[in-house]
Design a protein around this motif. Structure first.
Motif, PDB file in Angstrom:
ATOM      1  N   LYS A   5       0.841  -1.197   0.000  1.00 10.56           N
ATOM      2  CA  LYS A   5       0.000   0.000   0.000  1.00 10.56           C
ATOM      3  C   LYS A   5       0.876   1.247   0.000  1.00 10.56           C
ATOM      4  CE  LYS A   5      -3.668  -2.301   2.448  1.00 10.56           C
ATOM      5  NZ  LYS A   5      -3.840  -2.928   3.709  1.00 10.56           N
ATOM      6  N   PRO A   6       0.434   2.284  -0.711  1.00 11.98           N
ATOM      7  CA  PRO A   6       1.209   3.525  -0.734  1.00 11.98           C
ATOM      8  C   PRO A   6       1.223   4.204   0.635  1.00 11.98           C
ATOM      9  CG  PRO A   6      -0.624   3.614  -2.299  1.00 11.98           C
ATOM     10  CD  PRO A   6      -0.739   2.332  -1.563  1.00 11.98           C
ATOM     11  N   VAL A   7       2.365   4.771   0.973  1.00 13.23           N
ATOM     12  CA  VAL A   7       2.541   5.491   2.234  1.00 13.23           C
ATOM     13  C   VAL A   7       2.901   6.932   1.881  1.00 13.23           C
ATOM     14  CG1 VAL A   7       3.926   5.647   4.337  1.00 13.23           C
ATOM     15  CG2 VAL A   7       3.310   3.400   3.416  1.00 13.23           C
ATOM     16  N   SER A   8       2.233   7.876   2.515  1.00 11.21           N
ATOM     17  CA  SER A   8       2.483   9.281   2.200  1.00 11.21           C
ATOM     18  C   SER A   8       3.478   9.896   3.177  1.00 11.21           C
ATOM     19  CB  SER A   8       1.161  10.051   2.228  1.00 11.21           C
ATOM     20  OG  SER A   8       0.605   9.983   3.518  1.00 11.21           O
ATOM     21  N   LYS A   9       3.768  11.165   2.973  1.00 13.15           N
ATOM     22  CA  LYS A   9       4.628  11.913   3.882  1.00 13.15           C
ATOM     23  C   LYS A   9       3.903  12.017   5.226  1.00 13.15           C
ATOM     24  CE  LYS A   9       6.371  14.501  -0.022  1.00 13.15           C
ATOM     25  NZ  LYS A   9       6.344  15.757  -0.756  1.00 13.15           N
ATOM     26  N   PRO A  10       4.615  11.861   6.334  1.00 11.27           N
ATOM     27  CA  PRO A  10       3.929  11.796   7.620  1.00 11.27           C
ATOM     28  C   PRO A  10       3.318  13.118   8.076  1.00 11.27           C
ATOM     29  CG  PRO A  10       6.291  11.781   7.951  1.00 11.27           C
ATOM     30  CD  PRO A  10       6.056  11.673   6.469  1.00 11.27           C
TER      31      PRO A  10
END
Length: 192
Positions: A77-82
């Motif tokens: 799954k894609p993970v974005s900038k926190p």
């Protein structure tokens, strides 16, 4: 030599491009970055890299425009900038002891002809086991809240890894320079 334009607002990509010693301009493309239904990470990053470059074509009609996009995959799954400390700590805890994959796509568009080169670069990061205390020390030191994966590979983030696997470590920062040099040579630019 045609003028170069980096289609990005990222200071990290600008710093990478400066390494080549070529004059360039940069401009932020205004595009929708939402994934399309059923789109793979590679399809997403390729589409966005191309779209970023094309978004600046009218403004820079006789240029070589560089577009790039990156996605981090964790458990597919894609993970974005926190964005903040808590989200970054959670990302790093989730990455601890695991291998994560970055896909970075690069596009070089010749705005005069409309021709473009497009390539995706996968890159795997193997995290060492991270204690809560080591995560806290790292985040307090570097505060990488604007970086996918919650680390800066070009800084202290390198201490979080056990191994890196891929053709171009610059991909992790968002601009695969080895591939970009190849694309620029294909456009007739003389590089060392």
């Amino acid at each position: 030599m045609p003028d170069l334009v980096l289609a990005s607002s990222s200071p990290y990509r600008r710093t990478l491009l400066e390494r080549l010693g070529l004059p360039f301009q940069w401009a932020a493309p205004d595009i929708d970055e939402e994934p399309l239904p059923g789109e793979t990470p590679e399809q997403l990053t390729e589409r966005l890299a191309l779209t970023k470059a094309q978004a600046l074509r009218e403004r820079f009609p006789t240029h070589l425009i560089i577009g790039s996009d990156q996605v981090l995959l964790l458990d597919g799954k894609p993970v974005s900038k926190p964005g903040d400390h808590e989200a970054a700590a959670a990302q790093l805890k989730h990455c601890s002891g695991r291998t994560v994959r970055f896909t970075t796509s690069l596009c070089l568009l010749n705005s005069a002809t409309g021709d473009y080169q497009l390539r995706s670069e996968p890159f795997d990061v193997v995290f060492r086991e991270l204690s809560d205390a080591s995560i806290e020390r790292y985040l307090r030191s570097e505060q990488p809240y604007d970086c996918a994966g919650s680390f800066r590979m070009e800084g202290l983030g390198i201490a979080l890894f056990r191994a890196l696997r891929g053709d171009d470590p610059n991909s992790l920062i968002g601009l695969p320079l080895i591939r970009l040099c190849e694309m620029l040579r294909n456009e007739g630019l003389q590089l060392p």
